[in-house]
Write a protein that holds these residues in place. Structure first.
Motif, PDB file in Angstrom:
ATOM      1  N   VAL A  79       0.845  -1.194   0.000  1.00 51.24           N
ATOM      2  CA  VAL A  79       0.000   0.000   0.000  1.00 51.24           C
ATOM      3  C   VAL A  79       0.882   1.247   0.000  1.00 51.24           C
ATOM      4  CG1 VAL A  79      -1.716   1.328   1.308  1.00 51.24           C
ATOM      5  CG2 VAL A  79      -1.964  -1.152   1.078  1.00 51.24           C
ATOM      6  N   GLU A  80       1.935   1.237   0.804  1.00 44.98           N
ATOM      7  CA  GLU A  80       2.864   2.361   0.822  1.00 44.98           C
ATOM      8  C   GLU A  80       3.494   2.563  -0.556  1.00 44.98           C
ATOM      9  OE1 GLU A  80       7.021   3.383   2.979  1.00 44.98           O
ATOM     10  OE2 GLU A  80       5.365   2.807   4.308  1.00 44.98           O
ATOM     11  N   ALA A  81       3.895   1.486  -1.203  1.00 45.89           N
ATOM     12  CA  ALA A  81       4.476   1.574  -2.554  1.00 45.89           C
ATOM     13  C   ALA A  81       3.441   2.104  -3.549  1.00 45.89           C
ATOM     14  CB  ALA A  81       4.999   0.212  -2.996  1.00 45.89           C
ATOM     15  N   MET A  82       2.180   1.702  -3.410  1.00 41.86           N
ATOM     16  CA  MET A  82       1.118   2.178  -4.296  1.00 41.86           C
ATOM     17  C   MET A  82       0.896   3.685  -4.137  1.00 41.86           C
ATOM     18  SD  MET A  82      -1.526  -1.011  -3.746  1.00 41.86           S
ATOM     19  CE  MET A  82      -2.885  -0.447  -4.773  1.00 41.86           C
ATOM     20  N   ILE A  83       1.073   4.182  -2.925  1.00 41.83           N
ATOM     21  CA  ILE A  83       0.976   5.626  -2.697  1.00 41.83           C
ATOM     22  C   ILE A  83       2.156   6.326  -3.362  1.00 41.83           C
ATOM     23  CG2 ILE A  83       1.140   7.434  -0.932  1.00 41.83           C
ATOM     24  CD1 ILE A  83      -0.520   5.520   0.905  1.00 41.83           C
ATOM     25  N   LEU A  84       3.350   5.803  -3.134  1.00 38.04           N
ATOM     26  CA  LEU A  84       4.552   6.438  -3.665  1.00 38.04           C
ATOM     27  C   LEU A  84       4.630   6.411  -5.186  1.00 38.04           C
ATOM     28  CD1 LEU A  84       7.150   5.190  -1.034  1.00 38.04           C
ATOM     29  CD2 LEU A  84       6.270   7.519  -1.318  1.00 38.04           C
ATOM     30  N   ASN A  85       4.128   5.328  -5.814  1.00 35.77           N
ATOM     31  CA  ASN A  85       4.222   5.258  -7.279  1.00 35.77           C
ATOM     32  C   ASN A  85       2.999   5.843  -7.992  1.00 35.77           C
ATOM     33  OD1 ASN A  85       2.169   3.271  -7.515  1.00 35.77           O
ATOM     34  ND2 ASN A  85       3.632   1.585  -7.458  1.00 35.77           N
ATOM     35  N   GLY A  86       2.052   6.383  -7.238  1.00 37.81           N
ATOM     36  CA  GLY A  86       0.905   7.056  -7.840  1.00 37.81           C
ATOM     37  C   GLY A  86      -0.264   6.161  -8.182  1.00 37.81           C
ATOM     38  N   THR A  87      -0.208   4.887  -7.828  1.00 38.59           N
ATOM     39  CA  THR A  87      -1.356   4.005  -8.055  1.00 38.59           C
ATOM     40  C   THR A  87      -2.531   4.460  -7.196  1.00 38.59           C
ATOM     41  OG1 THR A  87       0.087   2.154  -8.582  1.00 38.59           O
ATOM     42  CG2 THR A  87      -2.173   1.606  -7.940  1.00 38.59           C
ATOM     43  N   ILE A  88      -2.263   4.826  -5.947  1.00 33.57           N
ATOM     44  CA  ILE A  88      -3.289   5.380  -5.063  1.00 33.57           C
ATOM     45  C   ILE A  88      -3.168   6.889  -5.139  1.00 33.57           C
ATOM     46  CG2 ILE A  88      -4.058   5.654  -2.680  1.00 33.57           C
ATOM     47  CD1 ILE A  88      -3.150   2.772  -2.166  1.00 33.57           C
ATOM     48  N   GLN A  89      -4.256   7.545  -5.588  1.00 35.04           N
ATOM     49  CA  GLN A  89      -4.256   8.991  -5.751  1.00 35.04           C
ATOM     50  C   GLN A  89      -5.322   9.687  -4.919  1.00 35.04           C
ATOM     51  OE1 GLN A  89      -4.606   9.184 -10.057  1.00 35.04           O
ATOM     52  NE2 GLN A  89      -2.422   9.661 -10.184  1.00 35.04           N
ATOM     53  N   ASP A  90      -6.092   8.934  -4.167  1.00 35.43           N
ATOM     54  CA  ASP A  90      -7.128   9.521  -3.325  1.00 35.43           C
ATOM     55  C   ASP A  90      -6.464  10.273  -2.176  1.00 35.43           C
ATOM     56  OD1 ASP A  90      -9.869   9.843  -2.252  1.00 35.43           O
ATOM     57  OD2 ASP A  90      -9.107   8.524  -0.678  1.00 35.43           O
ATOM     58  N   ALA A  91      -6.683  11.581  -2.111  1.00 33.80           N
ATOM     59  CA  ALA A  91      -6.020  12.413  -1.105  1.00 33.80           C
ATOM     60  C   ALA A  91      -6.369  11.978   0.316  1.00 33.80           C
ATOM     61  CB  ALA A  91      -6.381  13.880  -1.319  1.00 33.80           C
ATOM     62  N   GLY A  92      -7.617  11.595   0.552  1.00 35.38           N
ATOM     63  CA  GLY A  92      -8.014  11.153   1.887  1.00 35.38           C
ATOM     64  C   GLY A  92      -7.301   9.882   2.303  1.00 35.38           C
ATOM     65  N   THR A  93      -7.122   8.971   1.355  1.00 31.68           N
ATOM     66  CA  THR A  93      -6.407   7.728   1.636  1.00 31.68           C
ATOM     67  C   THR A  93      -4.944   8.014   1.955  1.00 31.68           C
ATOM     68  OG1 THR A  93      -7.926   6.393   0.313  1.00 31.68           O
ATOM     69  CG2 THR A  93      -5.705   5.506   0.639  1.00 31.68           C
ATOM     70  N   VAL A  94      -4.321   8.856   1.146  1.00 29.99           N
ATOM     71  CA  VAL A  94      -2.917   9.198   1.366  1.00 29.99           C
ATOM     72  C   VAL A  94      -2.748   9.921   2.707  1.00 29.99           C
ATOM     73  CG1 VAL A  94      -0.960  10.545   0.490  1.00 29.99           C
ATOM     74  CG2 VAL A  94      -2.399   9.249  -1.104  1.00 29.99           C
ATOM     75  N   ALA A  95      -3.623  10.882   2.989  1.00 29.21           N
ATOM     76  CA  ALA A  95      -3.535  11.623   4.246  1.00 29.21           C
ATOM     77  C   ALA A  95      -3.792  10.714   5.447  1.00 29.21           C
ATOM     78  CB  ALA A  95      -4.522  12.783   4.243  1.00 29.21           C
ATOM     79  N   SER A  96      -4.737   9.801   5.327  1.00 30.94           N
ATOM     80  CA  SER A  96      -5.041   8.886   6.429  1.00 30.94           C
ATOM     81  C   SER A  96      -3.866   7.958   6.698  1.00 30.94           C
ATOM     82  CB  SER A  96      -6.292   8.061   6.111  1.00 30.94           C
ATOM     83  OG  SER A  96      -7.414   8.908   5.972  1.00 30.94           O
ATOM     84  N   PHE A  97      -3.277   7.444   5.635  1.00 23.93           N
ATOM     85  CA  PHE A  97      -2.097   6.587   5.777  1.00 23.93           C
ATOM     86  C   PHE A  97      -0.983   7.369   6.484  1.00 23.93           C
ATOM     87  CE2 PHE A  97       1.798   4.489   4.504  1.00 23.93           C
ATOM     88  CZ  PHE A  97       1.469   3.140   4.530  1.00 23.93           C
ATOM     89  N   GLY A  98      -0.746   8.587   6.030  1.00 22.40           N
ATOM     90  CA  GLY A  98       0.298   9.415   6.632  1.00 22.40           C
ATOM     91  C   GLY A  98       0.017   9.735   8.083  1.00 22.40           C
ATOM     92  N   MET A  99      -1.220  10.049   8.417  1.00 25.73           N
ATOM     93  CA  MET A  99      -1.594  10.355   9.800  1.00 25.73           C
ATOM     94  C   MET A  99      -1.326   9.152  10.700  1.00 25.73           C
ATOM     95  SD  MET A  99      -3.131  12.594  11.940  1.00 25.73           S
ATOM     96  CE  MET A  99      -4.215  13.670  11.029  1.00 25.73           C
ATOM     97  N   LEU A 100      -1.743   7.974  10.239  1.00 23.71           N
ATOM     98  CA  LEU A 100      -1.538   6.766  11.045  1.00 23.71           C
ATOM     99  C   LEU A 100      -0.051   6.428  11.183  1.00 23.71           C
ATOM    100  CD1 LEU A 100      -4.511   4.594   9.771  1.00 23.71           C
ATOM    101  CD2 LEU A 100      -4.305   5.733  11.977  1.00 23.71           C
ATOM    102  N   ARG A 101       0.715   6.641  10.114  1.00 22.53           N
ATOM    103  CA  ARG A 101       2.177   6.411  10.161  1.00 22.53           C
ATOM    104  C   ARG A 101       2.830   7.366  11.165  1.00 22.53           C
ATOM    105  NH1 ARG A 101       4.011   1.673   8.514  1.00 22.53           N
ATOM    106  NH2 ARG A 101       4.616   1.550   6.343  1.00 22.53           N
ATOM    107  N   LEU A 102       2.481   8.652  11.069  1.00 20.72           N
ATOM    108  CA  LEU A 102       3.072   9.655  11.939  1.00 20.72           C
ATOM    109  C   LEU A 102       2.737   9.403  13.415  1.00 20.72           C
ATOM    110  CD1 LEU A 102       2.487  12.870   9.815  1.00 20.72           C
ATOM    111  CD2 LEU A 102       4.692  11.839  10.379  1.00 20.72           C
ATOM    112  N   LYS A 103       1.572   8.838  13.661  1.00 18.04           N
ATOM    113  CA  LYS A 103       1.169   8.533  15.043  1.00 18.04           C
ATOM    114  C   LYS A 103       1.681   7.163  15.493  1.00 18.04           C
ATOM    115  CE  LYS A 103      -2.686  11.629  15.437  1.00 18.04           C
ATOM    116  NZ  LYS A 103      -3.991  11.828  16.058  1.00 18.04           N
ATOM    117  N   GLY A 104       2.381   6.446  14.590  1.00 15.81           N
ATOM    118  CA  GLY A 104       2.925   5.145  14.954  1.00 15.81           C
ATOM    119  C   GLY A 104       1.885   4.054  15.109  1.00 15.81           C
ATOM    120  N   LEU A 105       0.734   4.222  14.457  1.00 22.98           N
ATOM    121  CA  LEU A 105      -0.353   3.248  14.588  1.00 22.98           C
ATOM    122  C   LEU A 105      -0.289   2.150  13.529  1.00 22.98           C
ATOM    123  CD1 LEU A 105      -3.215   5.730  15.480  1.00 22.98           C
ATOM    124  CD2 LEU A 105      -1.968   4.200  17.033  1.00 22.98           C
ATOM    125  N   ILE A 106       0.438   2.412  12.427  1.00 18.40           N
ATOM    126  CA  ILE A 106       0.650   1.374  11.410  1.00 18.40           C
ATOM    127  C   ILE A 106       2.114   1.372  11.016  1.00 18.40           C
ATOM    128  CG2 ILE A 106      -1.695   1.302  10.490  1.00 18.40           C
ATOM    129  CD1 ILE A 106      -0.737   3.065   8.145  1.00 18.40           C
TER     130      ILE A 106
END
Length: 190
Positions: A163-190
């Motif tokens: 999923v992280e690779a899909m975000i980085l290579n542009g396969t996932i382009q939904d801003a909410g999905t990218v922001a949610s992934f980043g929020m959870l990463r920054l909080k150490g939840l995933i």
């Protein structure tokens, strides 16, 4: 020392609504056009979309993330994203209940644990809508119940690293999905 006139000026809102009208409406949104007065007294207009808040659910179990894919009409293509949605008829629904309901509706998964991770605005210059991000864990299989608008929706499980690779290579382009992934990463939840 500030004068009482300066204090009064600081308390005055940056923009006041003079008049508001709905120029378009359906069950998902209202498009409004407001006549406004700025702090300096000048008049103008402001158009925006009034939509109910929604939730984004990040379902994770043992390093596996569940995504959904559906056709997004405004951009004319299918997109991978985290399950998300709102209940148009229940604007005051508890966001946790909404997250649990949307997860089961779209993926057939039931969350034993649901943790709110934050709230963001997707485009607050043009839309009133915000979304809450939920991490769903303790997943068990329930029953999918797609709405008519979601009949093309598919769901698939991916390793977290993919999923992280899909975000980085542009396969996932939904801003909410990218922001949610980043929020959870920054909080150490995933």
């Amino acid at each position: 020392m500030t004068s009482s006139l300066e204090d009064a000026d600081e308390r005055r809102p940056d923009i006041e609504t003079v008049d508001s009208k709905i120029v378009y409406e359906n069950k998902w949104m209202k498009v409004r056009e407001d006549r406004i007065r700025r702090r300096d007294g000048s008049l103008g207009i402001y158009g925006f979309v009034d939509k109910p808040d929604f939730v984004i659910i990040v379902p994770v179990q043992d390093g596996i993330v569940h995504l959904v894919q559906q056709y997004r009409y405004p951009i004319g293509r299918r997109q991978w994203e985290f399950p998300q949605g709102s209940w148009e008829g229940e604007h005051d629904a508890d966001p946790r209940d909404l997250a649990r309901g949307e997860l089961e509706e779209e993926t057939g998964l039931f969350a034993g644990n649901i943790q709110e991770a934050g709230q963001l605005y997707p485009s607050y210059g043009t839309v009133t809508q915000s979304y809450r991000i939920f991490l769903a864990t303790g997943l068990t299989l329930g029953r999918r119940q797609l709405e008519q608008e979601e009949q093309d929706l598919i769901t698939k499980a991916f390793p977290l690293a993919e999923v992280e690779a899909m975000i980085l290579n542009g396969t996932i382009q939904d801003a909410g999905t990218v922001a949610s992934f980043g929020m959870l990463r920054l909080k150490g939840l995933i």
